[in-house]
Enzyme design. Structure first.
Site, PDB file in Angstrom:
ATOM      1  N   HIS A 128       0.945  -1.344  -0.146  1.00 35.64           N
ATOM      2  CA  HIS A 128       0.185  -0.033   0.041  1.00 35.64           C
ATOM      3  C   HIS A 128       0.735   1.486  -0.196  1.00 35.64           C
ATOM      4  CE1 HIS A 128       0.603   0.674   4.331  1.00 35.64           C
ATOM      5  NE2 HIS A 128       0.519  -0.295   4.686  1.00 35.64           N
ATOM      6  N   CYS A 140       3.251  -4.695   6.493  1.00 36.13           N
ATOM      7  CA  CYS A 140       3.031  -4.677   5.106  1.00 36.13           C
ATOM      8  C   CYS A 140       4.439  -3.901   4.432  1.00 36.13           C
ATOM      9  CB  CYS A 140       1.925  -3.676   4.734  1.00 36.13           C
ATOM     10  SG  CYS A 140       0.243  -4.185   5.788  1.00 36.13           S
TER      11      CYS A 140
END
Length: 169
Positions: A128, A140
């Site tokens: 992201h 992430c």
């Protein structure tokens, strides 16, 4: 490795001959991923989906799905829907996918601990947008908005995220 793999290196994320600066989990990489440990899991992860905010950008690929106001991600290790996309109202612990900030305007979903989640092994390893350069994630991989959009437009169903054992930076 295949030409369309995303490969984490000490200098960034390599994709189709280019290197994109990125950030990873605040505690680095691990082969023993656990819920809430802030680490990016080592391994080969398939890209299994793409989500985007249609109110903030055009569809980045024909297979991308829109994020709606009620879309959530379950991170409750005791919930039946652990590590799955769910819809509000949802009583168990979750993360909102439609955020006020732009971090989740575009999400590439990996198959980390999915679709058959092992409790406490960690949920939702996404690719992201980052908050800012150098600011770590909860596990992430994050990139600048423009770079994330470039990658999203070029990945295929065969694209994999490769996080090698030597990823610690």
């Amino acid at each position: 490795m295949r030409p369309d793999d995303l490969v984490l290196t000490p200098r960034g994320l390599r994709f189709q001959g280019r290197l994109y600066p990125c950030t990873i989990g605040k505690t680095g990489c691990t082969a023993r991923k656990r819920e809430g440990d802030g680490a990016t899991p080592i391994g080969v992860h398939r890209i299994v989906g793409m989500l985007y905010r249609p109110d903030r950008m055009a569809r980045p690929a024909d297979w991308a799905l829109p994020i709606g106001p009620r879309d959530l991600w379950s991170d409750d290790v005791e919930a039946e829907d652990y590590n799955m996309m769910v819809r509000a109202p949802y009583a168990a612990s979750h993360e909102r996918l439609r955020r006020a900030d732009p971090l989740y305007d575009l999400i590439l979903l990996t198959d980390w601990n999915w679709p058959y989640a092992v409790k406490r092994r960690g949920s939702a390893i996404f690719i992201h947008q980052y908050r800012r350069a150098g600011f770590p994630t909860e596990g992430c991989i994050a990139l600048a908005r423009a770079n994330l959009r470039k990658i999203a437009a070029r990945i295929t169903f065969e694209t994999r995220l490769i996080v090698p054992e030597a990823c610690a930076r």
